[in-house]
Design an enzyme around this catalytic site. Structure first.
Site, PDB file in Angstrom:
ATOM      1  N   HIS B  60      68.065  90.758  19.462  1.00  0.00           N
ATOM      2  CA  HIS B  60      67.536  90.454  18.130  1.00  0.00           C
ATOM      3  C   HIS B  60      67.769  91.581  17.140  1.00  0.00           C
ATOM      4  O   HIS B  60      67.565  92.745  17.457  1.00  0.00           O
ATOM      5  CB  HIS B  60      66.010  90.262  18.196  1.00  0.00           C
ATOM      6  N   LYS B 260      56.468  76.134  15.725  1.00  0.00           N
ATOM      7  CA  LYS B 260      57.752  76.767  16.006  1.00  0.00           C
ATOM      8  C   LYS B 260      58.645  75.748  16.711  1.00  0.00           C
ATOM      9  O   LYS B 260      58.208  75.052  17.617  1.00  0.00           O
ATOM     10  CB  LYS B 260      57.496  77.982  16.907  1.00  0.00           C
ATOM     11  N   SER B 347      58.794  88.622  24.172  1.00  0.00           N
ATOM     12  CA  SER B 347      60.198  88.450  24.571  1.00  0.00           C
ATOM     13  C   SER B 347      61.121  89.385  23.796  1.00  0.00           C
ATOM     14  O   SER B 347      62.236  89.671  24.238  1.00  0.00           O
ATOM     15  CB  SER B 347      60.635  87.003  24.377  1.00  0.00           C
ATOM     16  N   CYS B 448      76.836  72.707  40.568  1.00  0.00           N
ATOM     17  CA  CYS B 448      76.591  72.019  41.845  1.00  0.00           C
ATOM     18  C   CYS B 448      75.292  72.472  42.490  1.00  0.00           C
ATOM     19  O   CYS B 448      74.795  71.812  43.391  1.00  0.00           O
ATOM     20  CB  CYS B 448      77.778  72.169  42.807  1.00  0.00           C
TER      21      CYS B 448
END
Lengths: 430, 474
Positions: B60, B260, B347, B448
């Site tokens: 960020h 949000k 985060s 897979c």
């Protein structure tokens, strides 16, 4: 150091091939059969190369250690691993070069492939390419099964690899999700591994499979089938402890287990087809092909369960023979139309897809004279109609059911009265 | 180096960092660069195995932080510090840029304010763009986009490699990584603390609490009652690599009265990610997914990028973010207890981690600890590249020629080679379980999900890669 006869390293002194008349991508039943048939048709001067990414060629039958293989193509009944070995041996005897641990990672040209192998990274140029990359089962995330994310949730493919190739214990109480033919294959593998199947959960009205399997299921395998039900949550931290099963009426209960096998719900391994710019069919998600198994890319052909996810191994293998005339035509050995030709086939719900998708009513028939379809609803004695430009041009009442979970076969003669220059033909259940 | 402990005596270090996430490893790396013995005390069996592993993995710029907060400053600084560290170590980063897309008049009207807020955060590169420009930038967007705000500096990064690289550098600088050492009690004195852990006692002159979701619990063991961490679950869908062309950059929501929204982001592994949901929980281990979460993401995603749902979902996961009241980072030193709290790291902590580490070093310096960097520091480690933007071994002809193990693809979907699996086990911090192996190599992370390679992968884990190499000899 042991050197099995199947490994490429067993042939030192020969540098890996960088050119071939035909390159077949994928060494399962359809790819090996196509390679063997092409090698025989082209003769000893031609080079046919199979590139397989696994350590051993043979495809899924290598780890499907139960009987029932080879009926329609070899006219004998074999267990999966033996069937795989026969196909590999036949290809080699026909002069095919089978290279294992060789992964095609992309295209370097219209018919040139990027290959990674322990022998090096290289480009292989081919006059014709046959894609035989097969299909895989959708795993839990693609099936949107919520809940905890513990260990002990496997596809049939992983289960059979663990049990038959690695001889590993897998658990004691399994819940099998799905009611397809492959689901019973999973049950048999579980039994061999000493793991009891405590429930088979299917959203359909019944567990779909051949009568023999159903009888086996009821009598020998004694598997409780929870029809009209779905798993709405997986429980367990670290290791699976159970699944929550919801019936169609909304009632729920927890079934304790330490293993969950997600079976069926196949999708073609179509990455190479897509990255090569081949047009895909929205229904099968495999390449769009005609009855001769040409794709929309010149000189690129496709066979096997990449085209119809999934049919049995023997039917996939028969595609390998079906493709031969078109490849020979492309290579200038025989006359064959240069590109995909015929009328476009479509389906109406509950039919989900049809393969091939382009058929010339006056041209060569599809393999075994059968169109392959998939249905989402059970119909005991289905009447199938072919409709072109608003008119029913063909109709057949079939003596076998349209059953979810396995391929529904319809004689291609249903298209005999379709006009080659007419509009799309829609297949539907009347 | 820690004092070698005679039999029975506790291990003794200058600084114990509780928590081996991206923040804890960054702090340990910084402090191990000084003349200090440092131990990372981690409850789980790997570094980066908590909140750090399930992050939206965005580097960020800090354009949307709350101006004036500690978080705003550290994210802005960390953006450059981590960017430099990534370049030096080989952490996959792609400078994709981001685009906030307005879907309503209200959201459109919010864009100038967001641009001004970015400026107050010291980020001047945002620009408001028209609906046409939005569509040109991301042709796969659903209908109805009214305009957008560009954030050219927003980037995607590999969150797993970041923690591994930081921990590897910390070890190179002399730090110890103590895995499976869950702190159960603390004896704090003015001279330091003894941490009682499930792996034995650890004595430390200073303790840094970087325990993420559990920072409040550890804080409690030091006798504090300052805050509560609420786990906020964020579910994410990861789409097949074949979807990657749909998302050339990060598509961000505009915060609005409707709450949000969710983002659509490419990943450095070549997938596309959709999410996250936001659900406050009281169970710090609830990393499951829910039917409601999927339905929510499907509803949002089909509006933002309808074509996404024509593609397969490769995996789903749920990360727990450490939400604290107030919202800002809690970085506090307790001189009495020789203890530093590093709490409330949301985060954004991925971006801020190295700046947080510098800040913690500053706090310790004020507390009288000599944190000056040594002048004999080892060069930053080069870690194996698991990103699509850099060269992967399977496609590297020279590397395969030198070592055929890099030509043996064992995970077809992710194109992981036997050589890379071997290297993971030979590394400074080898994996102890399948998830650890996955985070280091991408083995089994593909479409897979083990159908083809799962059994081989399990054997590889149990033999530390030898089973794959044995095959390469045949």
């Amino acid at each position: 150091m042991t050197v099995p006869a199947t490994a490429p390293a067993a042939a030192p002194a020969t540098a890996p091939l960088t050119r071939a008349d035909v390159v077949v991508v994928g060494g399962g039943p359809s790819g090996l059969t196509a390679a063997a048939a092409l090698a025989e048709a082209l003769g000893p001067d031609a080079t046919v190369l199979v590139l397989d990414r696994e350590r051993e060629a043979g495809g899924i039958p290598r780890h499907s250690d139960h009987t029932g293989y080879g009926i329609r193509d070899l006219h004998r009944v074999l267990r999966g691993p033996a069937y795989a070995r026969v196909l590999v041996d036949r290809a080699r005897e026909a002069g095919v070069v089978v290279e294992t641990r060789a992964m095609v990672t992309g295209w370097a040209g219209e018919r040139a492939l990027e290959v990674t192998a322990p022998t090096g990274r290289r480009v292989v140029e081919a006059a014709a390419v046959v894609l035989a990359t097969g299909a895989r089962e959708r795993a839990r995330p693609a099936r949107h099964i919520p809940g905890d994310r513990p260990d002990g949730v496997l596809t049939t493919g992983q289960l059979q690899n663990l049990v038959h190739l690695h001889h590993r214990p897998v658990g004691e109480r399994a819940v099998v999700i799905g009611g397809e033919l492959v689901s019973w294959s999973a049950v048999m593998t579980l039994r061999e591994a000493g793991c009891r199947t405590v429930a088979m959960v299917t959203e359909h009205e019944r567990s779909e499979s051949y009568a023999a399997f159903r009888l086996l299921g009821r009598l020998a395998l004694r598997v409780p089938v929870l029809a009209r039900s779905r798993v709405v949550a997986i429980e367990g931290r670290g290791r699976v402890t159970g699944v929550v099963v919801e019936e169609r009426d909304g009632s729920r209960r927890t079934v304790p287990c330490d293993l969950v096998v997600t079976t069926g719900d196949w999708i073609p391994d179509h990455e190479l087809a897509r990255s090569g710019g081949l047009e895909l069919d929205r229904g099968t998600r495999g390449p769009l092909v005609d009855a001769a198994l040409r794709t929309t890319a010149p000189g690129v052909f496709a066979v096997g369960n990449l085209l119809h996810p999934v049919d049995t191994a023997d039917v996939a293998a028969i595609d390998g023979r079906q493709v031969v005339p078109a490849v020979l035509g492309w290579l200038g050995r025989e006359t064959a139309p240069p590109s995909l030709s015929g009328v476009r086939l479509r389906v109406e719900a509950p039919l989900r897809w049809v393969a091939p998708q382009v058929v010339d009513p006056t041209g060569p028939a599809p393999a075994r004279g059968r169109l392959l379809l998939w249905t989402d609803a059970w119909v005991e004695r289905p009447r199938v109609e072919a409709v072109q430009d608003g008119e029913v041009v063909g109709s057949r009442r079939l003596p076998w059911p349209a059953a979810p979970g396995r391929v529904f076969r319809v004689p291609s003669a249903i298209l005999d009265a379709a006009r080659p220059d007419g509009g799309d033909v829609t297949l539907r259940l009347a | 180096m820690s004092t070698p402990s005679p039999a029975g005596a506790p291990r003794s270090v200058d600084v114990a960092v509780i928590g081996g996430g991206v923040v804890g490893t960054a702090i340990a790396r910084r402090l191990a660069g000084a003349d200090l013995s440092v131990a990372i005390v981690e409850a789980r069996s790997d570094v980066g195995d908590g909140t750090s592993k399930a992050n939206t993995a965005i580097l960020h710029t800090g354009f949307d932080a709350s101006p004036g907060t500690v978080e705003s400053r550290l994210v802005a600084e960390g953006y450059h510090l981590l960017g430099d560290f990534a370049a030096a170590t080989g952490i996959p980063v792609e400078r994709t840029g981001a685009l906030l897309v307005a879907w309503s008049e209200e959201e459109l009207a919010a864009l100038p304010g967001l641009r001004d807020k970015a400026r107050r955060n010291g980020y001047d590169a945002c620009a408001i763009v028209s609906a046409e420009e939005v569509r040109a930038a991301v042709p796969a967007l659903g209908p109805g986009a009214l305009g957008g705000l560009t954030v050219p500096g927003e980037s995607i990064i590999c969150t797993w490699s970041t923690t591994i690289a930081l921990a590897t550098d910390a070890v190179a600088r002399g730090a110890e990584v103590l895995l499976e050492h869950r702190v159960t009690a603390v004896d704090a004195t003015t001279d330091g603390s003894v941490l009682r852990t499930t792996g034995g006692d650890v004595r430390a002159r200073w303790v840094v609490n970087a325990a993420g979701l559990h920072a409040d619990t550890i804080d409690g063991l030091f006798g504090h009652d300052r805050f509560t961490v609420t786990p906020r679950r964020g579910e994410l869908l990861v789409f097949d690599k074949l979807a990657r062309p749909l998302a050339p950059l990060i598509v961000l929501p505009v915060p609005s009265s409707l709450g949000k929204g969710v983002l659509v982001s490419p990943t450095v592994y070549g997938n596309v990610m959709l999410g996250p949901t936001a659900e406050d929980l009281d169970d710090k281990t609830a990393t499951g997914t829910s039917a409601a979460g999927f339905a929510f993401l499907r509803e949002k995603g089909e509006r933002i990028m309808p074509a996404l749902f024509d593609e397969e979902v490769t995996t789903t996961y749920a990360g727990l973010r450490a939400a604290v009241p107030g919202g800002d980072y809690l970085l506090e030193r307790d001189d009495e207890q020789h203890y530093v709290l590093v709490g409330g790291i949301r985060s954004t902590g991925l971006t801020a981690c190295i700046a947080i580490a510098e800040h913690v070093a500053g706090l310790l310096a004020e507390g009288g600890v000599d944190v000056a960097l040594r002048d004999d520091l080892p060069a930053p480690p080069r870690i194996p590249n698991i990103g699509e933007a850099g060269p992967r071994p399977y496609a590297d002809a020279e590397r395969i020629a030198a070592d055929p193990a890099y030509g043996h693809v064992v995970c077809f979907c992710e194109r992981v080679t036997a050589g890379e699996v071997r290297d993971a086990f030979d590394s400074a911090i080898p994996p102890r379980d399948m998830d650890g192996l996955r985070r280091r190599t991408r083995l089994m992370n593909g479409r897979c999900q083990g159908f083809f390679c799962g059994a081989d992968a399990q054997a590889a884990l149990e033999t530390r890669g030898a089973s794959l190499l044995a095959g390469a000899d045949r």
